[in-house]
Design an enzyme around this catalytic site. Sequence first.
Site, PDB file in Angstrom:
ATOM      1  CB  SER A   1     -30.782 -23.000  36.383  1.00  0.00           C
ATOM      2  OG  SER A   1     -30.215 -24.348  36.676  1.00  0.00           O
TER       3      SER A   1
ATOM      4  CB  SER B   1     -33.192 -26.536  32.564  1.00  0.00           C
ATOM      5  OG  SER B   1     -33.264 -25.445  32.803  1.00  0.00           O
TER       6      SER B   1
ATOM      7  CG  ASP C   1     -36.279 -25.024  34.255  1.00  0.00           C
ATOM      8  OD1 ASP C   1     -35.484 -24.053  33.726  1.00  0.00           O
ATOM      9  OD2 ASP C   1     -36.416 -25.904  33.602  1.00  0.00           O
TER      10      ASP C   1
END
Length: 341
Positions: free
Chosen positions: A231, A269, A271
């Site tokens: 992340s 991930s 983000d």
Amino acid sequence: MGLPDNSIVSIKSKFRKGPRNLITDVPGVRVGHVTLRDPERDIHTGVTALIPAEGNLFREKVAAGVAVINGFGKSAGLVQVKELGTIEAPVALTNTFGVGRAVDALIRYMLEENEDIGVSTGTVNCLAMECNDGELNDIRGMHVKEEHVRQALDNASEDFEEGDVGAGTGMICMSLKGGIGSASRVLEFDGREYCLGALVLSNFGVAGNLRIDGMRVPSADGIMGDGDKGSTIIIIGTDIPMDSRQLERTASRASAGLGRVGSFMGTGSGDIAVAFSSGNRISHYAGDFTDLRTLSENAIDKVFEAAVEAVEEAVISSLYHSGSVTGIRGKHVDCLKDVFN
């Protein structure tokens, strides 16, 4: 701090850097850490707290916007920031399993500061965001406590460390040691200077994809990775008067900064970018109307470009200031400087 001009890595910048080259070049912004590191107990974690502006944040909120670039995450408080366009409490960054305690600590902090919350007015929205540090840290041990969040708030100042500290202690970025990074840029509008800064918690990317100023940097072992799990949390702050819609647009430009360093924002991930402006304070007890001063859309491209630059440098700075580490289950992660030595 950021990236020193004589460092082993450098990024060409179009805009002048702030005096500290940190997000705290934005007037009123302060950042504090608590680092929890005990290798014998496989503890590599911590908390980073950011105070967006001076004064009582609940009574005088800052304008804010959110960009969920890829929503693989367990943050708290984002929905209300996106809906109402304000931040009304300090922001906490920590690991995934620390979010609940971070929110509890922030609520208690705000209740101490505001006797009206939950009595004569509504509740408070506290923003806590996370990355998973379980590859290096005993995340199941849930070592982040409320008192650590409070200590990070009490430690908040204009000067703060970068690298593997605070929330960044156990993070990995592009198979290298990630962590906390920051950078700032100075912009001029109508003859007056303003500042825009970025703070990044880097824990994303694929081995071998890292790029610094457009040049690919091979992974420490030369192996290319094939999965983006992790992340990154990005906070962009400025004293330029902007409204929440403009700040949401600015936050979305963080994706361009991530792309410059080699991220493709993979499915695994989380983000997330948040942007705020202390140039507009929104009164909690305002009447029927509130006056806001906002930047002209004709001038906003400078903000977008500076935000991309600051995010790019903040990511590389998080790598530059981190050291190599061996964590839980013997996992060893080299740092950026190891690659260049």
